[in-house]
Enzyme design. Structure first.
Site, PDB file in Angstrom:
ATOM      1  N   ASP A 187     -18.416 -16.823  18.461  1.00 15.69           N
ATOM      2  CA  ASP A 187     -19.419 -17.865  18.731  1.00 15.69           C
ATOM      3  C   ASP A 187     -18.969 -19.188  18.281  1.00 15.69           C
ATOM      4  OD1 ASP A 187     -19.118 -17.928  15.906  1.00 15.69           O
ATOM      5  OD2 ASP A 187     -21.108 -16.496  15.619  1.00 15.69           O
ATOM      6  N   GLU A 234      -9.170 -31.835  11.609  1.00  9.63           N
ATOM      7  CA  GLU A 234     -10.258 -30.988  11.482  1.00  9.63           C
ATOM      8  C   GLU A 234     -10.768 -30.275  12.625  1.00  9.63           C
ATOM      9  OE1 GLU A 234     -11.546 -28.996   8.865  1.00  9.63           O
ATOM     10  OE2 GLU A 234      -9.880 -29.728   7.697  1.00  9.63           O
ATOM     11  N   ASP A 251       0.834  -1.065   0.072  1.00 12.82           N
ATOM     12  CA  ASP A 251      -0.056   0.097  -0.075  1.00 12.82           C
ATOM     13  C   ASP A 251       0.763   1.360   0.075  1.00 12.82           C
ATOM     14  OD1 ASP A 251      -3.191   0.888   0.784  1.00 12.82           O
ATOM     15  OD2 ASP A 251      -1.662   2.425   1.491  1.00 12.82           O
ATOM     16  N   ASP A 275     -14.694 -37.305   1.337  1.00 13.72           N
ATOM     17  CA  ASP A 275     -14.196 -36.268   2.220  1.00 13.72           C
ATOM     18  C   ASP A 275     -12.997 -37.192   3.114  1.00 13.72           C
ATOM     19  OD1 ASP A 275     -13.649 -33.992   3.630  1.00 13.72           O
ATOM     20  OD2 ASP A 275     -15.426 -34.221   5.089  1.00 13.72           O
ATOM     21  N   HIS A 331     -14.390 -33.544   7.507  1.00 15.80           N
ATOM     22  CA  HIS A 331     -14.995 -32.399   7.611  1.00 15.80           C
ATOM     23  C   HIS A 331     -16.446 -32.645   8.275  1.00 15.80           C
ATOM     24  CE1 HIS A 331     -12.086 -30.832   4.519  1.00 15.80           C
ATOM     25  NE2 HIS A 331     -12.011 -29.922   5.391  1.00 15.80           N
ATOM     26  N   GLU A 341     -11.316 -16.558  18.057  1.00 19.77           N
ATOM     27  CA  GLU A 341     -12.679 -15.360  18.106  1.00 19.77           C
ATOM     28  C   GLU A 341     -12.853 -15.121  19.636  1.00 19.77           C
ATOM     29  OE1 GLU A 341     -15.547 -16.357  14.192  1.00 19.77           O
ATOM     30  OE2 GLU A 341     -16.022 -16.663  16.095  1.00 19.77           O
ATOM     31  N   THR A 378     -22.303 -16.248   4.532  1.00 15.34           N
ATOM     32  CA  THR A 378     -23.431 -15.715   5.188  1.00 15.34           C
ATOM     33  C   THR A 378     -24.660 -16.104   4.589  1.00 15.34           C
ATOM     34  OG1 THR A 378     -22.870 -13.549   4.016  1.00 15.34           O
ATOM     35  CG2 THR A 378     -22.164 -13.922   6.106  1.00 15.34           C
ATOM     36  N   HIS A 381      -8.171 -21.467  11.964  1.00 15.40           N
ATOM     37  CA  HIS A 381      -8.254 -22.973  11.394  1.00 15.40           C
ATOM     38  C   HIS A 381      -6.982 -23.392  10.582  1.00 15.40           C
ATOM     39  CE1 HIS A 381     -10.783 -26.407   9.965  1.00 15.40           C
ATOM     40  NE2 HIS A 381     -10.057 -26.291   9.030  1.00 15.40           N
ATOM     41  N   GLU A 382      -6.845 -22.558   9.639  1.00 15.53           N
ATOM     42  CA  GLU A 382      -5.621 -22.810   8.615  1.00 15.53           C
ATOM     43  C   GLU A 382      -4.426 -22.851   9.228  1.00 15.53           C
ATOM     44  OE1 GLU A 382      -6.757 -24.307   6.350  1.00 15.53           O
ATOM     45  OE2 GLU A 382      -8.500 -23.455   6.204  1.00 15.53           O
ATOM     46  N   ASP A 393     -11.914 -17.057  12.440  1.00 13.44           N
ATOM     47  CA  ASP A 393     -11.845 -18.324  12.740  1.00 13.44           C
ATOM     48  C   ASP A 393     -11.280 -19.077  11.617  1.00 13.44           C
ATOM     49  OD1 ASP A 393     -13.968 -17.778  11.106  1.00 13.44           O
ATOM     50  OD2 ASP A 393     -15.421 -18.897  12.368  1.00 13.44           O
ATOM     51  N   TYR A 445      -4.551 -37.169   7.885  1.00  9.19           N
ATOM     52  CA  TYR A 445      -5.802 -36.761   7.338  1.00  9.19           C
ATOM     53  C   TYR A 445      -6.810 -37.372   6.629  1.00  9.19           C
ATOM     54  CZ  TYR A 445      -8.139 -32.212   5.958  1.00  9.19           C
ATOM     55  OH  TYR A 445      -9.218 -31.218   5.910  1.00  9.19           O
ATOM     56  N   ASP A 469       0.098   4.296   0.971  1.00  7.47           N
ATOM     57  CA  ASP A 469       0.290   5.326   1.772  1.00  7.47           C
ATOM     58  C   ASP A 469      -0.148   4.722   3.252  1.00  7.47           C
ATOM     59  OD1 ASP A 469      -2.458   4.713   1.818  1.00  7.47           O
ATOM     60  OD2 ASP A 469      -3.279   6.745   1.432  1.00  7.47           O
ATOM     61  N   HIS A 478      -3.749 -26.108  11.424  1.00  7.25           N
ATOM     62  CA  HIS A 478      -3.358 -27.163  10.460  1.00  7.25           C
ATOM     63  C   HIS A 478      -1.991 -27.089  10.467  1.00  7.25           C
ATOM     64  CE1 HIS A 478      -7.102 -29.007   9.023  1.00  7.25           C
ATOM     65  NE2 HIS A 478      -7.472 -27.998   8.620  1.00  7.25           N
TER      66      HIS A 478
END
Lengths: 576, 255
Positions: free
Chosen positions: A444, A419, A284, A481, A486, A430, A453, A395-396, A391, A410, A286, A399
């Site tokens: 939460d 996971e 950036d 999966d 997950h 959070e 969302t 999470h990542e 979160d 995994y 400024d 790992h």
């Protein structure tokens, strides 16, 4: 419009390729007719032709044509013969065989001219290029009034630090900003936390120039807006007049790269084909950062590091302050309509830990680009930049912690534990930084609720609300999966939730007396200690139960509230 | 404006006294020149304070400093000349030096979070204050007896004050930056010169033809301003009152 409507349009050719455009300076090219004048002027300055004082000051040599190159070459040869230039270094080219590079320094009557010289590239005997800056019109008596010792004394007085006898200053001719020249003693002194080069007038002893030699990347704090339009501070670096997302305040090397939507570059980096450089860092001009994904990716990575440090005393991913590297904008949002489904699934609607990637192969975090405004998932949810979820970042990064500790395999139950531990830390981060509640920027037990969302992707309080099992009896036993890593993570996730908040498992009907939200740190420590130190890579849910109970006993004693809560929680979710 | 308001009635008082006593008493300076050497003190004064702000970590940091009062020993010399009857004009030059202290409170925003300040308090000691006062006075001598007389005077004063100032505070600020640790204050010396006024009364006790003793009570005052260096482009101004009530006594020589 839903993303599934467009994801099938595969057109990888449509990807925009962003190539770096080299920036050129605007040198003063020296035309041929000038060169002759310079030769005369410099020769005069060398004391051979006193009548010809051109008084032309600094001249940049950057020949733009073969003819000018030949003239410049002749000039260099002439100056070398007259000792206006002296060869100071000659070396072969390590990249192009047969090429040689000569470096000449300008002298006036035996005294070097500061900052003046020429670099000439040769192929065998043929000159390929010449670049340099030389000064003409120097007219002075090069005999100093002060001795070198007196010059050193003047510099020492100005610097306030002693110089040894081996650090006697060098006599130079200093071109000034006003076009004049000063015969000066030059020395570099380390004092007051800085490395400063001083020029003391060789006649009066007065300091005529000083500048710092330290090449700093100064830690600075900037401000910016996050994905949810919230104000954030960024710990960044000032570099070359701009600001880059390189955190110099936290102990690890915490960098955030902006891939600017260049998928091929992203993939090349992840595959180890290329390395990312300073120019790839999020930047950036400024220090008032406006790229919301970059802001949150950089800030949230710092928060997660802080959480681990403050809560557990852990120093980052490997507990040895390994680099924390984040990749933002791996693709461009507007390219989603022509992207392959696998690209959409990986780089748009996903965030992931890429173990083995990045500096030293210690892994990097990659954050998906989300969806263009107005485009929704088939679930009716909108997906924003993944880096916007604190979160998600927790999470990542976790790992990475798992990879450097228990290294849970995994797949199957160990994969679900892998996971789940990432979800537990994601939620815990959070609660560490945000006020408890529902809605944006609130802590939460939903995962990813700030950027997917409404509702996020998983719930620890009620896994069934997102289609995940809340009890071992409902575990997924298929092969999708990786055996439902997950999906079945909902079971230990719910145990973690119940151990803190207490409550009743909807499937078993068993009640759990949690330690209570004010004591959540107890359960966080219990699970961290079990998952990082006690479990091994093939752990099962049952082992996780035993390890966390052991951890609770170790930390808080037998019969403690923490041990009771953890035991009841695992029992409630059907893990014995 | 304050200086003008106080100076005007003071001068009026002196002029009134002159008019009232000039016809009643014979001139009694006992000579044309009055030389005075006075030692005394300037009693404790109210301190002064500063609330400096500067940008740190993209928020505003504050450095509040409260300086204690000063009570220094005063040394003065003066010369008056009788102009007409009991009316004279003189000049007094005095100096006072003292060391005092200050307490400061530094608040620095957190580098990672908005609205999360860290604070440290500390004390600076040995702040030197050097005050030079040049008092020009129009004086009137009121004879009380053969040996005793009272000199009332008023006039402008020029104060020059050199003051040790808490320019900044050095602190250690290390990860995770939840607290800052005091290293120490950075002291600068600043100087200012300002115009004020003086009103004084002096009792003279003559013990010989040319020698006597004098006791002085004076109120002199000016406002000085110091401008310590700033952490950013914001200018800092610290106002302090120079002078105050001054009292002392010493030898008087009349020729």
């Amino acid at each position: 419009m839903r993303v599934t409507d467009v994801s099938g349009r595969s057109n990888r050719q449509a990807r925009l390729r962003i190539d770096a455009v080299p920036v050129q300076e605007d040198p003063v090219n020296v035309p041929r007719w000038w060169l002759a004048a310079i030769v005369v002027a410099l020769a005069a300055a060398s004391g051979r032709h006193p009548a010809a004082q051109a008084g032309v000051g600094a001249i940049t040599i950057a020949p733009a044509s073969i003819a000018e190159l030949r003239a410049a070459d002749a000039l260099v040869d002439a100056l070398v013969r007259d000792e206006g230039l002296r060869l100071v270094k000659e070396r072969g080219d390590t990249l192009i065989q047969g090429r040689r590079h000569e470096r000449f320094r300008q002298y006036y009557k035996g005294v070097p001219v500061f900052g003046a010289g020429v670099a000439r590239q040769l192929d065998a005997a043929q000159t390929i290029s010449i670049f340099g800056k030389i000064y003409a019109g120097i007219d002075m008596d090069p005999a100093p009034r002060l001795s070198r010792e007196e010059g050193q004394a003047a510099i020492v007085e100005a610097a306030g630090a002693p110089l040894g006898v081996s650090h006697l200053p060098e006599l130079v001719i200093l071109p000034t900003d006003t076009g004049s020249y000063v015969l000066a003693y030059k020395a570099t002194v380390f004092a007051r936390g800085d490395l400063t080069t001083y020029f003391a007038d060789a006649r009066s002893g007065g300091i005529v120039l000083r500048f710092s030699e330290l090449k700093r990347q100064t830690a600075v704090v900037g401000r910016g807006k996050g994905v949810l339009n919230d104000d954030k501070k960024l710990s960044v670096s000032s570099l070359g007049g701009t600001f880059v997302a390189m955190d110099r305040l936290r102990p690890p090397d915490l960098r955030t790269y902006d891939l600017r939507g260049n998928l091929s570059r992203t993939e090349s980096f992840l595959n180890g084909v290329i390395a990312l450089g300073t120019s790839d860092l999020a930047t950036d001009s400024d220090n008032n950062w406006t790229d919301v994904a970059n802001v949150d990716g950089h800030v949230h990575a710092g928060y997660v590091y802080d959480y681990y440090f403050k809560r557990f005393g852990r120093r980052g991913i490997d507990d040895l302050n390994a680099p924390v590297v984040s990749l933002i904008h791996p693709v461009r949002r507007q390219d989603i309509f022509s992207a392959d489904p696998d690209v959409i699934g990986t780089f748009y609607l996903n965030a992931f830990w890429c173990g083995g990637c990045g500096p030293d192969g210690k892994g990097v975090m990659v954050y998906g680009e989300g969806l263009p405004p107005g485009v929704l998932l088939t679930t009716g949810q909108y997906v924003d930049y993944f880096s916007g979820g604190l979160d998600v970042v927790g999470h990542e990064l976790t790992h990475g912690v798992t990879e450097h500790s228990s290294n849970l395999v995994y797949r199957g139950e160990s994969g679900a534990l892998n996971e789940a531990f990432s979800d537990m830390i994601g939620a815990s981060v959070e609660f560490f930084f945000q006020p408890t509640g529902a809605g944006p920027l609130k802590a939460d037990y939903l995962l990813g609720e700030d950027i997917i969302t409404p509702g996020g992707i998983r719930s620890m309080a009620d896994p069934a609300s997102h289609g995940d099992p809340d009890h071992f009896s409902k575990r997924y036993t298929g092969t999708e999966d990786n055996g439902g890593v997950h999906i079945n993570s909902g079971i230990p996730n719910h145990a973690f939730y119940l151990a803190i908040e207490g409550g009743v498992n909807r499937t078993s009907g068993l009640a759990v007396r949690g330690v209570g939200a004010p004591n959540r740190d107890q359960i966080e420590k219990v699970f961290y200690r079990a998952f990082v130190f006690l479990l091994q890579e093939g752990a099962t849910f049952s082992m996780a139960r035993a390890a966390t109970i052991e951890s609770a006993r170790d930390l808080y004693g037998s019969g403690s509230a923490a041990e009771r809560a953890v035991t009841e929680a695992w029992t409630a979710v059907g893990v014995n | 404006m304050t200086r003008v308001r106080l100076l005007t009635p003071s001068l009026a008082l002196v002029v009134t006294l002159c008019a009232h006593t000039a016809h009643a008493q014979a001139p009694d300076w006992g000579g044309r020149w009055l030389i005075s050497a006075t030692g005394g003190m300037q009693p404790n004064r109210k301190g002064f304070s500063e609330e400096a702000t500067f940008e740190r970590n993209v928020e505003t940091a504050t450095l509040g400093t409260k300086y204690a009062g000063f009570r220094g020993n005063l040394f003065e010399g003066g010369l008056d000349v009788r102009l007409w009857r009991n009316l004279g004009l003189g000049v007094q030059l005095g100096s006072m030096t003292d060391r005092s202290g200050a307490v400061f409170d530094l608040t620095v925003p957190h580098p990672f979070f908005f609205g999360r300040n860290r604070s440290v308090v500390g004390e600076a000691t040995g702040l030197k204050r050097e005050q030079l006062g040049l008092h020009v006075r129009l004086s009137y001598l009121v004879p009380v007896s053969r040996r005793f007389s009272v000199l009332v005077s008023a006039g402008p004063s020029v104060f020059q004050v050199r003051q040790g100032i808490v320019a900044g505070v050095q602190y250690a600020d290390v990860y995770p930056f939840d607290v800052i640790t005091l290293v120490g204050p950075t002291i600068e010396t600043r100087r200012d010169t300002s115009l004020g006024f003086n009103v004084a009364s002096e009792v003279l006790w003559r013990v010989g033809r040319h020698v006597g003793f004098g006791g002085m009570l004076r109120f002199a005052r000016a406002t000085v301003e110091f401008h310590p260096s700033s952490e950013d482009s914001r200018e800092r101004t610290i106002s302090s009152i120079a002078g105050g009530f001054q009292t002392g006594g010493g030898l008087r020589f009349i020729f």
